[in-house]
Each structure stands twice: as structure tokens, then as C-alpha cells.
Design a protein around this motif. Structure first.
Motif, PDB file in Angstrom:
ATOM      1  N   LEU A  18      42.406  42.023  41.212  1.00 17.20           N
ATOM      2  CA  LEU A  18      41.703  41.755  42.465  1.00 17.20           C
ATOM      3  C   LEU A  18      41.540  40.259  42.713  1.00 17.20           C
ATOM      4  N   PHE A  19      41.408  39.472  41.647  1.00 19.07           N
ATOM      5  CA  PHE A  19      41.328  38.024  41.801  1.00 19.07           C
ATOM      6  C   PHE A  19      42.638  37.469  42.352  1.00 19.07           C
ATOM      7  N   VAL A  20      43.751  37.980  41.876  1.00 18.45           N
ATOM      8  CA  VAL A  20      45.061  37.540  42.380  1.00 18.45           C
ATOM      9  C   VAL A  20      45.186  37.865  43.870  1.00 18.45           C
ATOM     10  N   ILE A  21      44.750  39.062  44.259  1.00 18.90           N
ATOM     11  CA  ILE A  21      44.779  39.428  45.677  1.00 18.90           C
ATOM     12  C   ILE A  21      43.881  38.495  46.480  1.00 18.90           C
ATOM     13  N   TRP A  22      42.694  38.176  45.951  1.00 17.55           N
ATOM     14  CA  TRP A  22      41.775  37.267  46.630  1.00 17.55           C
ATOM     15  C   TRP A  22      42.417  35.898  46.834  1.00 17.55           C
ATOM     16  N   VAL A  23      43.084  35.387  45.802  1.00 13.29           N
ATOM     17  CA  VAL A  23      43.740  34.071  45.910  1.00 13.29           C
ATOM     18  C   VAL A  23      44.838  34.122  46.975  1.00 13.29           C
ATOM     19  N   LEU A  24      45.633  35.175  46.953  1.00  3.79           N
ATOM     20  CA  LEU A  24      46.709  35.300  47.939  1.00  3.79           C
ATOM     21  C   LEU A  24      46.156  35.360  49.352  1.00  3.79           C
ATOM     22  N   VAL A  25      45.140  36.175  49.556  1.00  2.00           N
ATOM     23  CA  VAL A  25      44.560  36.322  50.891  1.00  2.00           C
ATOM     24  C   VAL A  25      43.910  35.026  51.342  1.00  2.00           C
ATOM     25  N   THR A  26      43.165  34.382  50.458  1.00  2.00           N
ATOM     26  CA  THR A  26      42.398  33.206  50.841  1.00  2.00           C
ATOM     27  C   THR A  26      43.270  31.970  51.028  1.00  2.00           C
ATOM     28  N   PHE A  27      44.115  31.683  50.078  1.00  2.17           N
ATOM     29  CA  PHE A  27      44.845  30.422  50.111  1.00  2.17           C
ATOM     30  C   PHE A  27      46.242  30.538  50.699  1.00  2.17           C
ATOM     31  N   VAL A  28      46.971  31.568  50.369  1.00  2.00           N
ATOM     32  CA  VAL A  28      48.347  31.685  50.859  1.00  2.00           C
ATOM     33  C   VAL A  28      48.362  31.934  52.359  1.00  2.00           C
ATOM     34  N   GLY A  54      40.080  39.422  60.025  1.00  2.00           N
ATOM     35  CA  GLY A  54      40.879  40.209  59.089  1.00  2.00           C
ATOM     36  C   GLY A  54      40.538  39.982  57.635  1.00  2.00           C
ATOM     37  N   VAL A  55      40.282  38.746  57.263  1.00  2.00           N
ATOM     38  CA  VAL A  55      39.981  38.436  55.865  1.00  2.00           C
ATOM     39  C   VAL A  55      38.671  39.101  55.437  1.00  2.00           C
ATOM     40  N   LEU A  56      37.711  39.156  56.333  1.00  2.00           N
ATOM     41  CA  LEU A  56      36.444  39.809  56.000  1.00  2.00           C
ATOM     42  C   LEU A  56      36.647  41.288  55.678  1.00  2.00           C
ATOM     43  N   PHE A  57      37.506  41.957  56.447  1.00  2.00           N
ATOM     44  CA  PHE A  57      37.786  43.367  56.166  1.00  2.00           C
ATOM     45  C   PHE A  57      38.516  43.531  54.831  1.00  2.00           C
ATOM     46  N   ILE A  58      39.402  42.610  54.525  1.00  2.00           N
ATOM     47  CA  ILE A  58      40.110  42.674  53.244  1.00  2.00           C
ATOM     48  C   ILE A  58      39.132  42.485  52.090  1.00  2.00           C
ATOM     49  N   TYR A  59      38.205  41.524  52.221  1.00  2.00           N
ATOM     50  CA  TYR A  59      37.204  41.303  51.176  1.00  2.00           C
ATOM     51  C   TYR A  59      36.315  42.535  50.996  1.00  2.00           C
ATOM     52  N   LEU A  60      35.884  43.141  52.092  1.00  2.00           N
ATOM     53  CA  LEU A  60      35.062  44.356  51.985  1.00  2.00           C
ATOM     54  C   LEU A  60      35.830  45.494  51.329  1.00  2.00           C
ATOM     55  N   ALA A  61      37.104  45.628  51.661  1.00  2.00           N
ATOM     56  CA  ALA A  61      37.934  46.670  51.030  1.00  2.00           C
ATOM     57  C   ALA A  61      38.088  46.408  49.536  1.00  2.00           C
TER      58      ALA A  61
END
Length: 82
Positions: A18-28, A54-61
Motif C-alpha cells: 500500500l505504501f508503494v501505491i501511495w508513492v505512485l499515486v502521490t508523486f508519479v 481523485g486522489v482523495l478517493f484513492i486514499y480512502l479506498a
């Protein structure tokens, strides 16, 4: 007695994934925002839409998924929250 090493290994794997997904969503996505702005959703550039909504929905998911998976792991290994 549950195998606590396996429990923590699985917990770590979930957290790192989940951290890898967070990094991809946030920075990439921020890095490629100019390219994303070429696409439009509801009249707004995709880069703007993803940063505003969109990012907020991804974080909540991600939070929902983490909670669901940890409850399953806790039940599987008999770990009590109290």
C-alpha cells in the motif's frame, strides 16, 4: 499458538504494498500532471481533477482495503484488539 512471524510478515507485505501505491499515486501522478492535463473529465483537466478529487478517493479506498485485510489477518491468527 499462532505463528506471529508469519502474521508480521504478511502485515509488512500489505503495508509495503500500500505504501508503494501511495508513492505512485502521490508523486508519479504529480510528476506527469502536464501529460494528464491533456485528458478531460467533466470539462476539467485530468491532472487538476485527480489532485482535487481523485486522489482523495484513492486514499480512502486504500484505508478501507487496509482495514479489511487487517481484520481478516487478525481473525485468521486469533489476534484480539483489546
Amino acid at each position: 499458538m499462532p505463528d506471529t512471524d508469519l502474521y508480521w510478515r504478511r502485515t509488512r507485505r500489505l503495508t509495503i504494498g500500500l505504501f508503494v501505491i501511495w508513492v505512485l499515486v502521490t508523486f508519479v501522478m504529480g510528476w506527469f500532471s502536464r501529460e494528464l492535463n491533456e485528458l478531460e473529465i467533466f470539462g476539467f483537466p485530468l491532472g487538476f481533477y485527480m489532485s482535487a478529487q481523485g486522489v482523495l478517493f484513492i486514499y480512502l479506498a486504500m484505508i478501507w482495503f487496509y482495514n479489511r485485510q487487517m481484520r481478516k489477518l487478525d481473525a485468521e491468527y486469533g489476534i484480539n484488539d483489546q
